[in-house]
Scaffold this motif. Structure first.
Motif, short mmCIF file in Angstrom:
data_model
loop_
_atom_site.label_atom_id
_atom_site.label_comp_id
_atom_site.label_asym_id
_atom_site.label_seq_id
_atom_site.Cartn_x
_atom_site.Cartn_y
_atom_site.Cartn_z
N ILE A 170 0.86 -1.19 0.00
CA ILE A 170 0.00 0.00 0.00
C ILE A 170 0.89 1.23 0.00
O ILE A 170 1.76 1.38 0.87
CB ILE A 170 -0.92 0.01 1.24
N PHE A 171 0.66 2.12 -0.97
CA PHE A 171 1.46 3.33 -1.09
C PHE A 171 0.53 4.51 -1.32
O PHE A 171 -0.21 4.54 -2.30
CB PHE A 171 2.45 3.19 -2.25
N SER A 172 0.58 5.46 -0.40
CA SER A 172 -0.25 6.67 -0.52
C SER A 172 0.65 7.89 -0.56
O SER A 172 1.39 8.16 0.39
CB SER A 172 -1.21 6.78 0.66
N ILE A 173 0.59 8.60 -1.67
CA ILE A 173 1.37 9.82 -1.83
C ILE A 173 0.50 10.93 -2.42
O ILE A 173 0.97 11.82 -3.12
CB ILE A 173 2.65 9.54 -2.66
N GLY A 174 -0.78 10.86 -2.12
CA GLY A 174 -1.71 11.89 -2.59
C GLY A 174 -1.43 13.24 -1.95
O GLY A 174 -0.75 13.34 -0.94
N ASN A 175 -1.94 14.29 -2.60
CA ASN A 175 -1.78 15.67 -2.13
C ASN A 175 -0.33 16.07 -1.89
O ASN A 175 0.02 16.60 -0.85
CB ASN A 175 -2.59 15.92 -0.85
N ASN A 176 0.50 15.78 -2.88
CA ASN A 176 1.87 16.25 -2.88
C ASN A 176 2.03 17.10 -4.14
O ASN A 176 1.04 17.62 -4.66
CB ASN A 176 2.85 15.07 -2.83
N ILE A 177 3.23 17.25 -4.65
CA ILE A 177 3.43 18.08 -5.84
C ILE A 177 4.15 17.31 -6.95
O ILE A 177 4.98 17.86 -7.67
CB ILE A 177 4.17 19.40 -5.50
N VAL A 178 3.81 16.04 -7.10
CA VAL A 178 4.39 15.20 -8.14
C VAL A 178 3.83 15.64 -9.49
O VAL A 178 2.61 15.62 -9.69
CB VAL A 178 4.09 13.70 -7.89
N LYS A 230 4.33 -6.50 -5.45
CA LYS A 230 3.32 -6.72 -4.41
C LYS A 230 2.42 -5.51 -4.21
O LYS A 230 1.51 -5.55 -3.39
CB LYS A 230 4.00 -7.08 -3.09
N LEU A 231 2.67 -4.44 -4.95
CA LEU A 231 1.88 -3.22 -4.81
C LEU A 231 0.44 -3.48 -5.24
O LEU A 231 0.17 -3.85 -6.37
CB LEU A 231 2.48 -2.08 -5.64
N ARG A 232 -0.50 -3.31 -4.31
CA ARG A 232 -1.91 -3.57 -4.60
C ARG A 232 -2.78 -2.32 -4.49
O ARG A 232 -3.85 -2.27 -5.08
CB ARG A 232 -2.46 -4.63 -3.62
N SER A 233 -2.33 -1.32 -3.74
CA SER A 233 -3.14 -0.13 -3.53
C SER A 233 -2.28 1.12 -3.68
O SER A 233 -1.23 1.23 -3.06
CB SER A 233 -3.76 -0.16 -2.13
N LEU A 234 -2.75 2.05 -4.52
CA LEU A 234 -2.02 3.29 -4.78
C LEU A 234 -2.98 4.47 -4.68
O LEU A 234 -4.06 4.44 -5.25
CB LEU A 234 -1.40 3.26 -6.19
N ASN A 235 -2.56 5.48 -3.93
CA ASN A 235 -3.30 6.74 -3.90
C ASN A 235 -2.32 7.85 -4.25
O ASN A 235 -1.37 8.09 -3.51
CB ASN A 235 -3.92 7.01 -2.53
N ILE A 236 -2.54 8.50 -5.37
CA ILE A 236 -1.70 9.61 -5.80
C ILE A 236 -2.55 10.82 -6.17
O ILE A 236 -2.09 11.79 -6.74
CB ILE A 236 -0.77 9.16 -6.94
N ASN A 237 -3.83 10.75 -5.81
CA ASN A 237 -4.77 11.82 -6.11
C ASN A 237 -4.29 13.15 -5.52
O ASN A 237 -3.69 13.18 -4.45
CB ASN A 237 -6.15 11.47 -5.56
#
Length: 196
Positions: free
Chosen positions: A126-134, A148-155
């Motif tokens: 699980i990787f969450s990097i939402g609300n950054n400046i990518v 193994k990455l199953r969940s991503l939040n980059i919104n």
């Protein structure tokens, strides 16, 4: 009768009881860090990650909602499985590669512009990097290697506003099951594959 070998702070609790918050706070005050470490430990907002070498068996660390600017001093936490540094002031993803057991990495709402320096996190699920400046979508190919990455939040990052961004993610990170904590449908996957 109070036993002599019972620490002072526990003397009032020698009778069997349920552990409560007051008891835990008193234990932390009596047995917690002293000196400069104690000052940092008891402040309302954490400014810096430090003094964690005393907890090498820690598996979950939540330091969200602070004013941490740098990821550092996590070297001893080789057993760590979950790290939450959301809602801080972190600008760079660094000093994470040795956390090879890490499964959950939450960096939501920071000031990170590039997804990098996590090459050895092969257990990342699980990787969450939402609300950054990518801004650059090259991270999609970078994240592809995390099998193994199953969940991503980059919104909430500028890159997500690019036309076709979601299709790009679904096509090139096929192991994802969830995007923004919503299940990716078969139709979304099929459309993404057709476009890429």
């Amino acid at each position: 009768m109070i036993q002599e070998n019972v620490p002072t702070i526990l003397q009032e609790f020698v009778q069997p009881r349920v552990i409560n918050q007051d008891m835990l706070i008193n234990l932390v005050i009596e047995q917690g860090p002293k000196g400069e470490a104690g000052k940092l430990f008891y402040e309302d907002d954490i400014l810096k990650i430090d003094y964690l070498w005393v907890m090498p068996n820690l598996i979950e660390l939540k330091l969200s909602n602070n004013i941490i600017e740098k990821i550092e001093n996590l070297d001893a936490l080789v057993n760590l499985k979950e790290l939450d540094l959301s809602f801080n002031r972190i600008k760079t993803m660094e000093n994470l590669n040795h956390l090879t057991n890490l499964e959950i990495l939450l960096l939501f709402n920071n000031e990170i512009s590039e997804i990098e320096n996590i090459n050895d996190l092969n257990n990342l699920t699980i990787f969450s990097i939402g609300n950054n400046i990518v801004t650059d979508s090259k991270h999609v190919l970078y994240l592809r290697k995390f099998k193994k990455l199953r969940s991503l939040n980059i919104n909430g990052n500028p890159c997500t506003k690019e036309d076709g961004y979601l299709d790009y993610v679904f096509a090139f990170i096929p192991q994802l099951i969830y995007y923004e904590y919503k299940m990716i449908t078969n139709e979304q996957r099929k459309n993404a594959r057709e476009k890429h």
